[in-house]
Design a protein around this motif. Structure first.
Motif, PDB file in Angstrom:
ATOM      1  N   SER A  93      -5.358  50.946  31.844  1.00  0.00           N
ATOM      2  CA  SER A  93      -4.911  50.002  31.157  1.00  0.00           C
ATOM      3  C   SER A  93      -5.204  48.367  31.234  1.00  0.00           C
ATOM      4  O   SER A  93      -4.792  47.566  30.608  1.00  0.00           O
ATOM      5  N   ASP A 121      -1.055  50.061  27.177  1.00  0.00           N
ATOM      6  CA  ASP A 121       0.162  50.088  27.519  1.00  0.00           C
ATOM      7  C   ASP A 121       1.209  51.137  27.194  1.00  0.00           C
ATOM      8  O   ASP A 121       1.220  51.687  26.126  1.00  0.00           O
ATOM      9  N   ARG A 128       1.425  56.695  27.018  1.00  0.00           N
ATOM     10  CA  ARG A 128       0.589  55.621  26.745  1.00  0.00           C
ATOM     11  C   ARG A 128      -0.352  56.444  25.506  1.00  0.00           C
ATOM     12  O   ARG A 128      -0.022  57.509  25.133  1.00  0.00           O
ATOM     13  N   GLY A 133      -5.382  50.187  23.354  1.00  0.00           N
ATOM     14  CA  GLY A 133      -6.322  51.182  24.169  1.00  0.00           C
ATOM     15  C   GLY A 133      -7.493  51.541  23.416  1.00  0.00           C
ATOM     16  O   GLY A 133      -7.498  51.460  22.093  1.00  0.00           O
TER      17      GLY A 133
END
Length: 144
Positions: A93, A121, A128, A133
């Motif tokens: 993360s 996050d 997630r 990401g």
């Protein structure tokens, strides 16, 4: 590490104790151009179960189980940064990669944290991969 007189590239956010924070897309662009080396600091278990970036160098910051510090991190990161290229560090993360970037900087290397990490996050349901990401941004990755 930057100082007040060292201008940052436009795509780099300032940070304390390391070269800066960059987006996953910027990190990938640097890797593709040969400017940077991508270092995945997640555990072997995370890479095996969740996925990995093809061509990234696997060098855990902490090891599973127990999340003990990797005693080989310093030697490994110095070897990866020996050519003077930028190091772009990826974790789940974007938290462990900050600590790893700070340590790499202490060792005299040019290290950046990749914002959002591999999975981003958690969302409102604590899942997630749906809120930022590497994977969410559609960058290259594989799963075993």
């Amino acid at each position: 590490m930057t100082s007040p007189t060292t201008p940052l590239a436009p795509d780099v956010q300032p940070a304390d104790g390391y070269a800066g924070d960059i987006s996953p897309e910027q990190a990938w662009a640097w890797v593709q151009s040969g400017e940077a080396v991508l270092v995945d600091v997640r555990t072997d278990a995370e890479r095996a179960w969740v996925g990995f970036v093809p061509g990234a160098h696997a060098l855990a910051w902490k090891q599973w189980p127990g999340m003990a510090m990797n005693p080989g991190f310093d030697v490994g990161i110095q070897a990866l940064g020996a050519g003077g290229k930028k190091l772009v560090l990826l974790c789940r993360s974007g938290v462990r990669s900050i600590a790893a970037a700070q340590r790499a900087t202490e060792l005299g290397l040019l290290a950046y944290n990749i914002l959002e990490g591999f999975e981003g996050d958690p969302n409102e349901q604590a899942h997630r991969g749906l809120k930022g990401g590497w994977r969410y941004r559609g960058l290259p990755w594989q799963q075993n």
